[in-house]
Write an enzyme that holds these catalytic residues in place. Structure first.
Site, PDB file in Angstrom:
ATOM      1  N   ILE A  47       0.866  -1.071  -0.017  1.00 54.00           N
ATOM      2  CA  ILE A  47       0.034  -0.014  -0.027  1.00 54.00           C
ATOM      3  C   ILE A  47       0.891   1.145  -0.125  1.00 54.00           C
ATOM      4  CG2 ILE A  47      -1.609   1.337   1.298  1.00 54.00           C
ATOM      5  CD1 ILE A  47      -2.838  -1.277   2.197  1.00 54.00           C
ATOM      6  N   PRO A  48       1.239   1.945  -1.223  1.00 49.10           N
ATOM      7  CA  PRO A  48       2.339   2.817  -1.437  1.00 49.10           C
ATOM      8  C   PRO A  48       1.946   4.188  -0.837  1.00 49.10           C
ATOM      9  CG  PRO A  48       0.751   2.747  -3.361  1.00 49.10           C
ATOM     10  CD  PRO A  48       0.321   1.777  -2.266  1.00 49.10           C
ATOM     11  N   CYS A  49       2.153   4.225   0.695  1.00 46.92           N
ATOM     12  CA  CYS A  49       2.181   5.444   1.278  1.00 46.92           C
ATOM     13  C   CYS A  49       3.415   6.309   1.152  1.00 46.92           C
ATOM     14  CB  CYS A  49       1.940   5.336   2.722  1.00 46.92           C
ATOM     15  SG  CYS A  49       3.188   4.222   3.474  1.00 46.92           S
ATOM     16  N   HIS A  50       4.400   5.747   0.566  1.00 44.01           N
ATOM     17  CA  HIS A  50       5.416   6.513   0.311  1.00 44.01           C
ATOM     18  C   HIS A  50       5.344   7.381  -0.999  1.00 44.01           C
ATOM     19  CE1 HIS A  50       5.618   2.712  -2.365  1.00 44.01           C
ATOM     20  NE2 HIS A  50       6.454   3.637  -3.175  1.00 44.01           N
TER      21      HIS A  50
END
Length: 228
Positions: free
Chosen positions: A138-141
């Site tokens: 889950i690409p919170c970056h």
């Protein structure tokens, strides 16, 4: 819950499965009893379950630049609002970024902004982003500050910078070499301070004490990062 470790370019990663779903991916082991160093595996080595094996293989493909979107059953645990934020994160395309304001709009938070004020709404979205239990997948970056700065990242800013450069197709830093450079800078700074003490106090004991402290903290820094 089955747990598997993965050796990656950003250090060891720990995957946790529950009821056939991936529930956590982090740099910190969820339970030390389940995470001895020897359980950290490389692609091709056996792991605890078929799902963790598939997750590990997809992560390896991601770091090799061959995979842009993960296809895994996910079940992150959070509040309804956090789940909305995490679903919106998965819609940010590979190689793209968005601001916290844009993420708030994607979550559908106009009513939240009206009720508590826009700054607090963005803060709520940022807090949910920071509590994402499935980093990378889950690409919170991909969420950055409005001015183009990195913003925060629970996995560490050097890791966030690495992931964004990976997805942008830019040359990648060697994170362990960067840590080694940090140790070198720390040691040289300490030696300069020791020299300054020597010129001011002319005390050999003070100089030896200062050098000893520098070497001690450099060793602690090295050991802490070697374990990451």
């Amino acid at each position: 819950m089955p747990v598997a470790g993965l050796a990656s370019p950003v250090g060891p990663l720990w995957l946790t499965e529950k009821d056939g779903h991936l529930v956590a991916l982090d740099r910190t082991c969820p339970s030390p009893a389940h995470c001895p160093t020897e359980t950290i595996s490389l692609p091709g080595q056996p792991v605890a379950s078929p799902l963790l094996h598939e997750a590990r293989e997809q992560l390896a493909a991601y770091f090799a630049g061959r995979l842009r979107r993960f296809d895994l059953p996910l079940a992150p645990q959070g509040t309804p609002f956090q789940l909305r934020v995490w679903r919106a994160l998965q819609d940010i395309p590979y190689g793209r970024t968005c601001s916290y304001a844009e993420l708030a709009a994607a979550v559908g938070s106009p009513e939240l902004a009206t009720r508590v004020g826009a700054p607090r709404a963005f803060q709520a979205v940022g807090q949910a982003n920071g509590r994402n239990p499935l980093m990378i997948v889950i690409p919170c970056h991909r969420v950055i500050a409005a001015g183009g700065g990195l913003g925060g990242y629970s996995g560490g800013l050097e890791v966030k910078r690495f992931l964004l450069r990976l997805e942008a197709g830019l040359p990648l830093p060697d994170l362990r070499s960067a840590r080694g450079l940090g140790i070198l800078v720390l040691m040289w700074s300490g030696l300069l301070i020791a020299g300054l003490f020597a010129s001011i106090s002319r005390s050999t004991g003070m100089v030896i004490l200062t050098i000893g402290m520098v070497l001690f903290f450099a060793l602690v820094y090295f050991l802490a990062n070697a374990a990451r």
